[in-house]
Scaffold this active site. Sequence first.
Site, mmCIF file in Angstrom:
data_model
loop_
_atom_site.group_PDB
_atom_site.id
_atom_site.type_symbol
_atom_site.label_atom_id
_atom_site.label_comp_id
_atom_site.label_asym_id
_atom_site.label_seq_id
_atom_site.Cartn_x
_atom_site.Cartn_y
_atom_site.Cartn_z
ATOM 1 N N ARG A 194 0.485 14.531 13.352
ATOM 2 C CA ARG A 194 0.985 14.294 11.999
ATOM 3 C C ARG A 194 0.953 15.517 11.089
ATOM 4 N NH1 ARG A 194 -1.105 8.398 10.103
ATOM 5 N NH2 ARG A 194 0.734 8.467 8.815
ATOM 6 N N LYS A 206 0.834 -1.211 0.000
ATOM 7 C CA LYS A 206 0.000 0.000 0.000
ATOM 8 C C LYS A 206 0.866 1.258 0.000
ATOM 9 C CE LYS A 206 -1.774 1.657 4.025
ATOM 10 N NZ LYS A 206 -1.466 3.093 4.175
ATOM 11 N N ASN A 207 1.868 1.300 0.869
ATOM 12 C CA ASN A 207 2.638 2.529 1.038
ATOM 13 C C ASN A 207 3.613 2.796 -0.104
ATOM 14 O OD1 ASN A 207 1.263 3.072 3.336
ATOM 15 N ND2 ASN A 207 2.959 2.657 4.758
ATOM 16 N N ARG A 225 -8.616 -0.511 4.575
ATOM 17 C CA ARG A 225 -7.709 0.493 4.012
ATOM 18 C C ARG A 225 -6.344 -0.124 3.713
ATOM 19 N NH1 ARG A 225 -6.475 4.820 7.837
ATOM 20 N NH2 ARG A 225 -4.977 5.119 6.180
ATOM 21 N N ASP A 242 4.521 0.652 12.045
ATOM 22 C CA ASP A 242 3.344 -0.033 11.501
ATOM 23 C C ASP A 242 3.248 -1.502 11.944
ATOM 24 O OD1 ASP A 242 2.522 2.271 10.308
ATOM 25 O OD2 ASP A 242 3.080 1.700 8.268
ATOM 26 N N CYS A 271 -5.570 13.472 12.872
ATOM 27 C CA CYS A 271 -5.515 12.041 12.586
ATOM 28 C C CYS A 271 -5.517 11.283 13.892
ATOM 29 C CB CYS A 271 -4.248 11.739 11.797
ATOM 30 S SG CYS A 271 -4.035 10.005 11.511
HETATM 31 C C1 UD1 Z 1 4.244 6.944 6.495
HETATM 32 C C2 UD1 Z 1 3.404 5.722 6.256
HETATM 33 C C3 UD1 Z 1 2.826 5.195 7.568
HETATM 34 C C4 UD1 Z 1 3.947 4.960 8.571
HETATM 35 C C5 UD1 Z 1 4.844 6.197 8.701
HETATM 36 C C6 UD1 Z 1 6.062 5.958 9.557
HETATM 37 C C7 UD1 Z 1 2.569 6.084 4.024
HETATM 38 C C8 UD1 Z 1 1.423 6.390 3.128
HETATM 39 N N1 UD1 Z 1 2.349 6.071 5.327
HETATM 40 O O1 UD1 Z 1 3.394 7.948 7.047
HETATM 41 O O2 UD1 Z 1 2.145 3.965 7.292
HETATM 42 O O3 UD1 Z 1 3.385 4.682 9.828
HETATM 43 O O4 UD1 Z 1 5.292 6.619 7.407
HETATM 44 O O5 UD1 Z 1 6.793 4.885 9.069
HETATM 45 O O6 UD1 Z 1 3.663 5.815 3.555
HETATM 46 N N2 UD1 Z 1 6.351 14.816 10.698
HETATM 47 C C9 UD1 Z 1 6.482 16.163 10.969
HETATM 48 N N3 UD1 Z 1 6.306 17.042 9.936
HETATM 49 C C10 UD1 Z 1 6.023 16.645 8.651
HETATM 50 C C11 UD1 Z 1 5.920 15.269 8.402
HETATM 51 C C12 UD1 Z 1 6.084 14.374 9.452
HETATM 52 O O7 UD1 Z 1 6.713 16.559 12.103
HETATM 53 O O8 UD1 Z 1 5.900 17.500 7.770
HETATM 54 C C13 UD1 Z 1 6.524 13.825 11.820
HETATM 55 C C14 UD1 Z 1 5.254 13.042 12.105
HETATM 56 O O9 UD1 Z 1 4.381 13.735 12.977
HETATM 57 C C15 UD1 Z 1 5.823 11.777 12.747
HETATM 58 C C16 UD1 Z 1 7.152 11.603 12.000
HETATM 59 O O10 UD1 Z 1 7.441 12.844 11.395
HETATM 60 O O11 UD1 Z 1 6.075 11.977 14.098
HETATM 61 C C17 UD1 Z 1 7.146 10.526 10.950
HETATM 62 O O12 UD1 Z 1 6.009 10.677 10.118
HETATM 63 P P1 UD1 Z 1 6.057 10.346 8.565
HETATM 64 O O13 UD1 Z 1 7.210 9.492 8.239
HETATM 65 O O14 UD1 Z 1 5.890 11.624 7.806
HETATM 66 O O15 UD1 Z 1 4.725 9.509 8.385
HETATM 67 P P2 UD1 Z 1 3.863 9.454 7.079
HETATM 68 O O16 UD1 Z 1 4.738 9.715 5.911
HETATM 69 O O17 UD1 Z 1 2.642 10.287 7.255
#
Ligand code: UD1
Length: 419
Positions: free
Chosen positions: A122, A22-23, A398, A306, A117
Amino acid sequence: MDSLKITGGTPLEGEVRISGAKNATLPILAATLLANGPVSIANVPHLRDVTTIIELLGHMGAAVTIGERMRIEVNPTTLRHCRAPYELVRTMRASILVLGPLLSRFGQAEVSLPGGCAIGSRPVDLHVAGLKALGADIHVENGYIQARAERLRGARLVLDTVTVTGTENLMMAAALADGETIIENAAREPEVVDLAAFLNAMGAGVTGAGTDTIVIAGVEALHGTDYAVLPDRIEAGTYLVAGAITSGLVRVKGVRPEHLDAVLIKLRASGADIVIGEDWIELDMRGRRPRSVDVRTAPYPAFPTDMQAQFAALNVIADGVGTIVETVFENRFMHILELQRMGANIRLQGNTAVIRGVDHLTGAPVMATDLRASASLVLAGLVAEGDTTVRRIYHIDRGYECIEEKLELLGARIERVSG
Ligand code: UD1
């Protein structure tokens, strides 16, 4: 609203084929927007989140055809507008992945800010800051990120936190930028590497994906291509835990075993025998109760957040005391309260769950709150005495393709109940 009814107590035995990730699918489908011709993607899992991104592409005017066995063809050249509406983004945060490609290919994007969320705040600040550094003009108005750019310019980007979709968004944006972009402290997840390979198949110049420094040499245009998505390591890990928690024997097929290193270390520590083939993994826990394991989540290649909820379920019935520390997301412990309703002994302290294994769980009606939390409740149901009904399983749909069929093939007693 559908539920899953599970009658626990059967050790799972057999083999299960793992679907496309999925990711990896979500960013790859978003990246099709960058092409100047049709793109064909194979090994796409049939999942709610995938349908959402397809709907989003279609909504903007891309021509999307779903062929046999979920081969998806996207022709982005018919795009009419660059607006991702709240109604779609709110059901899936990963819709933010269209921001980078839209801006870079069409010079504009209007993407709703994702709502709050269930697994923490996030934010998307790093996506926005990175795009600004590439020269975009971005502001937030009426809940929408409004972005414009002539042509993005390559730049050196240092990410404050390791972010998976943030790295992907910036990589996609940089693919068509003028000059070279360097992303420092980039996410190293296999799904980032798969996206880079896909971009390169369309003619991009991405190197270093899989390390924490990714270099993107911007090109003028990207062309259509054929690509197959990599297998889902989280789905594979979840079925292996299903084997372990039920003291069974499960073989997952069609996987990349090297993507599961951190998970396999913990499964071995829990007492499972693991045999690894070229594209399969077999777990044998027959005749044994799992032992508790300590888990600390962190970005790849460390233990994935995850898989945290699934290992919480495993610890709940294991022998001993296991500690789970969640360092990636705040507030990702909603499954804990539901597991307690099934008889689990868990103490929560901030981002740490201390779990003392009990020798049995009892079935109960439980409620899924997010994707991986639902998986942990299904796992607990597989081993609990009596019936467990997991409600709100749209969360599970999902991210897990045909979960009840796959578990049934392994001998689980599980059925989907409508209404
Ligand atoms: C992706 C995955 C999700 C997985 C996560 C961590 C997808 C579609 N989803 O989510 O399944 O659980 O990686 O492996 O690939 N953060 C910030 N600012 C930002 C972006 C992120 O502070 O602009 C923080 C988030 O709050 C979190 C951390 O960074 O604490 C990691 O999040 P991130 O890797 O961005 O998660 P996703 O990409 O949303």
